[in-house]
Write an enzyme that holds these catalytic residues in place. Sequence first.
Site, PDB file in Angstrom:
ATOM      1  N   GLY A   1     -64.275  -1.452  -6.237  1.00 53.84           N
ATOM      2  CA  GLY A   1     -64.974  -0.880  -7.053  1.00 53.84           C
ATOM      3  C   GLY A   1     -65.375   0.322  -6.762  1.00 53.84           C
ATOM      4  O   GLY A   1     -65.439   1.165  -7.801  1.00 53.84           O
TER       5      GLY A   1
ATOM      6  N   MET B 252     -65.979   3.396  -3.363  1.00 52.93           N
ATOM      7  CA  MET B 252     -65.932   3.644  -1.783  1.00 52.93           C
ATOM      8  C   MET B 252     -66.863   4.880  -1.299  1.00 52.93           C
ATOM      9  O   MET B 252     -66.796   5.639  -2.130  1.00 52.93           O
ATOM     10  CB  MET B 252     -64.473   3.999  -1.322  1.00 52.93           C
ATOM     11  CG  MET B 252     -64.145   4.167   0.094  1.00 52.93           C
ATOM     12  SD  MET B 252     -64.656   2.650   1.118  1.00 52.93           S
ATOM     13  CE  MET B 252     -65.083   3.372   2.653  1.00 52.93           C
TER      14      MET B 252
ATOM     15  N   GLU C  60     -72.969   2.741  -3.515  1.00 53.78           N
ATOM     16  CA  GLU C  60     -72.501   3.717  -2.815  1.00 53.78           C
ATOM     17  C   GLU C  60     -73.391   4.726  -2.189  1.00 53.78           C
ATOM     18  O   GLU C  60     -73.107   5.224  -1.040  1.00 53.78           O
ATOM     19  CB  GLU C  60     -71.185   4.345  -3.520  1.00 53.78           C
ATOM     20  CG  GLU C  60     -70.393   3.411  -3.837  1.00 53.78           C
ATOM     21  CD  GLU C  60     -69.721   2.409  -3.080  1.00 53.78           C
ATOM     22  OE1 GLU C  60     -69.351   2.760  -2.026  1.00 53.78           O
ATOM     23  OE2 GLU C  60     -69.449   0.783  -3.372  1.00 53.78           O
TER      24      GLU C  60
END
Length: 866
Positions: free
Chosen positions: A273, A275, A308
């Site tokens: 999805g 990083m 994230e």
Amino acid sequence: MPGENLSRDEARERAALLSVDGYEVSLDVRSAVGEDTGDGPRTFRSVTTIRFRCNEPGASSFADLLAPSVTAVSLNGRDLDPSEVFDGSRILLEDLAADNELVVDAQCAYSRTGEGLHRFVDPEDGEVYLYTQYEPADSRRVFANFEQPDLKAPYRFEVRAPEGWTVWSNGAGEVQDGVWRFAETKPISTYITCVVAGPYHYVTDSYERVFEDGTRLEIPLGALCRKGLARHFDADDVFLVTKQGLDFFHDYFDYPYPFGKYDQAFVPEYNLGAMENPGLVTFREEYIFRGKVTQASYEARANVILHEMAHMWFGDLVTMEWWDDLWLKESFADFMGSFSLVGATRFTDGWITFANRRKAWAYRADQLPSTHPVTADIRDLQDAKLNFDGITYAKGASVLKQLVAYVGQDAFLEGARRYFKRHAYGNTRLGDLLAVLEETSGRDMGAWARSWLQTAGVNSLTPQVVLGADGRIEELAVVQEASAIAPADHPELRPHRVAVGLYQRSEVGALERYARAETDVAGARTVVSELAGADAPDLVLVNDDDLTYCKIRFDETSLAVLREHLGALTDPLARALCWSALWNLTRDALLPARDFVDLVLRFAGRETDIGVLQMLHAWAESALVHYAAPQWRETGGRALAEGALAELRQAEPGSEHQLAWARFFATTASAPGDLELLKSLLDGTEEIAGLDVDQELRWAFLEPLAAHGVADEKALAAELARDDTASGKRHQVRCLAARPSADVKARAWEQVVDSDALSNALVEATIAGFGQASQRELLAPYASRYFEAIERVWTERSIQIGMDVVQGLFPALQDSPGTVEAADAWLSAHEGAAPALRRLVLEARDDLARALRGQACDAAAGTSAA
């Protein structure tokens, strides 16, 4: 290759011996452009200088590198023979000094699997795009290093790139004489370093914050994507959520964002999805929407952006020592993603999505034979790769939500603040977090951690209601049971802080809560004394407000009421929890699949939350494909298609509910009339008021047409001509593989299993098209071929492609005891196979056995009804 799969013991030994002072990495990617020669992998030059110390002068160790060739190796000015010290994955380092300098000049390979430095050629305009993806251990495909999270160091990157390109890395960069040089990073782990390069479309903004002490923080913001997607890129919304998140985390964490700039790159053919590379977060480009999508898609993107961002603190600033404690970043980021989503953005119903979608992932993972504690036993890198799962993410996040209820939000957040300040730029284990939580909460965290973090399995909570002669509650108790899967292995009964809600139907028919009590559930049976004397409920909802992690069960009265009045439940979170509980009952073979499908047909049309509705569509399809008795599938399929079409025609024109029902209708369409309608919607001879059949919806309609032999190769080629883009190519490949032809299936199998010519994205698309539920008979010959091929695939291909093939091609549609026996036979005959490979097969085998139990339950219901 020997040594490629680094073990935990090796990592600990190396960390005890070495300390890293810094890296200088020089990459030359000018070779990325130009025609492929076809004589081996396309490579780039990588020169790495590592300065490090050794606690035992004279000792030996090794550096990590996965590369086709090494040109030169120098250790402390001494030239080493690459043929003697490099074995394809490790560089032997002997007779180390107290202070050392290692220089490695290598030819590294561009990737087509999304691991390392991925090279993508855009079919729309021929432009080349590069990006890196490393987690858990693929930076060694790009530069020589010590590939483990606890050997942190600062990095300086420089990159030589083709003329006209822009290059990004973790730090701010500038170009001079064709060389991009980047500011030195803070001490970070290898797996979160990053390089993105190419003719990307780039948009900028900035974030400013003035803190109470007068300190001003300014963060340059950037967002980038391929030029071909620029017209679809809503960067303003990305920046809005980014700024809202930065404000939220600054408010709650009391630790300013520490990594300078904040770029976000949306890149092609991405395996994950996103990083959390500090200063340069990478996302899959599917988060740029080429057509109309529902608010659920925007909410999902916002959640990922915030997930994230939370990693900048949980994972990047403070990092787990080894992958055993992966949860110290992923569970926290998953929890914080929803926590900040609700607290900072327009998506104030984010906990509903969490309860309905994220927890479903956790419940499945936690009932597999491979289930593991949140704090896992990670022996090596292959174990680590597989533990990016529903337990590490969604169960861990659910446990943290329970922890907040247990210690209180203020104590939890103060613990986080102390954790960041105490361990900034360092590495931690479980005990480091528990220590600060004990300080801030005053509670002994040891017992809690043992129950919630160090044991596996999910508990079931069931209400027991005893009514008195006056019709009021005489006693209400909550019964807790351990996991039904391998109970001898997972017998844990946990402490749960729960809310128990009582619901009654009102005079106007609404099902509404009239009483609620929070209590601590412990042991096998807990009496909720606060609810004694309350009016008799129509529905008792254990875990109201979703405070804990458990499977909700119902007493007989409550289940009967839900069967008739689920749509009358007014609270959207309570309704989502009930849907989730009913789905768990279906998966556990306690509710017939046909009953779940019937509930969806009767009540999904009244669902207000679009994310829940789309989840119900997915569950209904899964119920039909996997859990329904084979003899009822055709009947159930017709009912779903007819119901979906009726809801589509009744939905508000132009609404997101209309779009959701249109997509669901496409997945259920199989009758000639349904397929003819899809064709007519595509060619414009029929319209549904308000429904915009944009390019993405066109592909959604074409897949069932291809799968049922209506859309042929010529039609799909014509559609690709309309949408001659990277996205269009992926859609076309999936549709081509979906066609009902033995030759088509043979070609798809060969392209994925017997060849490595396809990129990771096209492997994924081919597998998705290959396994059509309407083609069980056509796919039957591949069951035996699967078991013959998987060990070879696992050995020869990268771990990402290996996982895609082993998971995606398991013969789940050959749902018979014979397939379970074939899996058992393979497992028995391959006890020495890679543990990660065995785990994947064992999980798929367990899913199939669960499906067969569901089918038996559904068949029994059909027999009794008859």
